[in-house]
Write a protein that holds these residues in place. Sequence first.
Motif, PDB file in Angstrom:
ATOM      1  N   ARG A  21      -6.698  -4.034   8.672  1.00 46.02           N
ATOM      2  CA  ARG A  21      -5.870  -2.825   8.593  1.00 46.02           C
ATOM      3  C   ARG A  21      -4.957  -2.709   9.804  1.00 46.02           C
ATOM      4  O   ARG A  21      -5.332  -3.093  10.914  1.00 46.02           O
ATOM      5  N   SER A  35     -10.527  -4.210   5.231  1.00 44.50           N
ATOM      6  CA  SER A  35     -10.871  -3.670   3.915  1.00 44.50           C
ATOM      7  C   SER A  35     -12.041  -4.437   3.311  1.00 44.50           C
ATOM      8  O   SER A  35     -12.330  -5.565   3.716  1.00 44.50           O
ATOM      9  N   PHE A  56      -5.007  -6.381  -4.551  1.00 49.96           N
ATOM     10  CA  PHE A  56      -3.915  -5.452  -4.241  1.00 49.96           C
ATOM     11  C   PHE A  56      -2.820  -5.984  -3.344  1.00 49.96           C
ATOM     12  O   PHE A  56      -1.737  -5.411  -3.321  1.00 49.96           O
ATOM     13  N   THR A  57      -3.053  -7.030  -2.560  1.00 49.39           N
ATOM     14  CA  THR A  57      -1.945  -7.535  -1.736  1.00 49.39           C
ATOM     15  C   THR A  57      -1.237  -8.665  -2.474  1.00 49.39           C
ATOM     16  O   THR A  57      -1.799  -9.279  -3.388  1.00 49.39           O
ATOM     17  N   HIS A  84      -8.460   3.105  -8.144  1.00 50.25           N
ATOM     18  CA  HIS A  84      -8.180   2.729  -6.751  1.00 50.25           C
ATOM     19  C   HIS A  84      -7.220   1.542  -6.723  1.00 50.25           C
ATOM     20  O   HIS A  84      -7.420   0.552  -7.434  1.00 50.25           O
ATOM     21  N   GLY A  85      -6.226   1.646  -5.830  1.00 51.27           N
ATOM     22  CA  GLY A  85      -5.165   0.642  -5.820  1.00 51.27           C
ATOM     23  C   GLY A  85      -5.647  -0.772  -5.591  1.00 51.27           C
ATOM     24  O   GLY A  85      -5.012  -1.730  -6.069  1.00 51.27           O
ATOM     25  N   ASP A  86      -6.769  -0.929  -4.875  1.00 48.98           N
ATOM     26  CA  ASP A  86      -7.239  -2.295  -4.613  1.00 48.98           C
ATOM     27  C   ASP A  86      -7.851  -2.937  -5.848  1.00 48.98           C
ATOM     28  O   ASP A  86      -8.293  -4.091  -5.791  1.00 48.98           O
ATOM     29  N   GLN A 116      -2.414   7.083  -7.119  1.00 51.52           N
ATOM     30  CA  GLN A 116      -2.496   6.009  -6.128  1.00 51.52           C
ATOM     31  C   GLN A 116      -1.137   5.331  -5.909  1.00 51.52           C
ATOM     32  O   GLN A 116      -0.805   4.924  -4.801  1.00 51.52           O
ATOM     33  N   ARG A 121      -0.242   5.597  -2.086  1.00 53.35           N
ATOM     34  CA  ARG A 121       0.428   4.549  -1.307  1.00 53.35           C
ATOM     35  C   ARG A 121       1.036   5.140  -0.049  1.00 53.35           C
ATOM     36  O   ARG A 121       0.906   4.566   1.040  1.00 53.35           O
ATOM     37  N   TRP A 125      -2.354   3.619   1.560  1.00 57.08           N
ATOM     38  CA  TRP A 125      -2.275   2.167   1.383  1.00 57.08           C
ATOM     39  C   TRP A 125      -1.157   1.530   2.203  1.00 57.08           C
ATOM     40  O   TRP A 125      -1.369   0.509   2.860  1.00 57.08           O
ATOM     41  N   ASP A 126       0.039   2.126   2.163  1.00 59.15           N
ATOM     42  CA  ASP A 126       1.154   1.505   2.877  1.00 59.15           C
ATOM     43  C   ASP A 126       1.078   1.745   4.380  1.00 59.15           C
ATOM     44  O   ASP A 126       1.763   1.062   5.152  1.00 59.15           O
ATOM     45  N   ILE A 133       1.731  -4.922   0.141  1.00 63.54           N
ATOM     46  CA  ILE A 133       1.439  -4.559  -1.255  1.00 63.54           C
ATOM     47  C   ILE A 133       2.715  -4.648  -2.080  1.00 63.54           C
ATOM     48  O   ILE A 133       3.753  -4.105  -1.688  1.00 63.54           O
TER      49      ILE A 133
END
Length: 261
Positions: A21, A35, A56-57, A84-86, A116, A121, A125-126, A133
């Motif tokens: 992160r 993560s 997610f990436t 969840h975005g991941d 999300q 984001r 997330w971002d 992402i």
Amino acid sequence: MTASAPSSLEYETFVSDGTPRAGEERLPNGDRLVSSPLTSTLIFGEEDAVLVDPPFTREQTEQVGDWVERSGRRLTHIYSTHGHGDHWFGTAELVKRFHDVTVYATRGTIEVMHQQATDGREQMWDKRFPGLIPDSPVLAQPIPADGFQLERNLIQAVEVGHTDTDETSVLHVPSIGLIVAGDVAYNGVHQTSSKAATAACRNGLRPSIASPRSSRARLWPATRTKTYRMIPPFSTEPGSTCWTPSGCSTKTRLPASSSTG
Ligand SMILES: [Zn+2]
């Protein structure tokens, strides 16, 4: 295989390692936060395949795409167990790469996906993973109530409510006794339970650091997690239901009565 007989399905899992992160926050031992590792599952027959929980990436998604390609199967469906975005931000990249893919999730999960993809984001997330992402339009459509078919094998969503977020599900493949559990079950990494909804769930051991035993595990600041509920020893009894939990790199078997937090 005859025209009327279902194929015998198989499945494999691919674990994407955790991603460091951004930011100054550190664990008490000085390490950066990372993560959780992620498990994507490929369920496949003789020709076609279903991918569950894309990562997610960009980098993770490319690796999972390469893995799907190496299977030699045609990717027909993508399913995400929860919003969840991941568990889905890489979907659009995969749809660009593998054409004619149908993307499914439950209606509730699709609502969480919209959150999300926008506020989620922007607010999390971002900030944690800037620039990593890809674009993440919500492409999922509601999975039919009676499921869908993979080479004449039924695949069905089972809604399980709030686990590590709202509106979560597992994917059930009755013909091979498989449940793809998403974040309902963890192995080799500490369970996220910061959203535990009840006092009983929050009355945990409250250690300062969670240090799971698995070599795949990452240290995690306990302040982010309200409780720890231990998963009973995994059953290796033949006939146990197979699960592919988040963070699991092998075919893990959990007894049906397991408490998974
Ligand atoms: Zn989750």
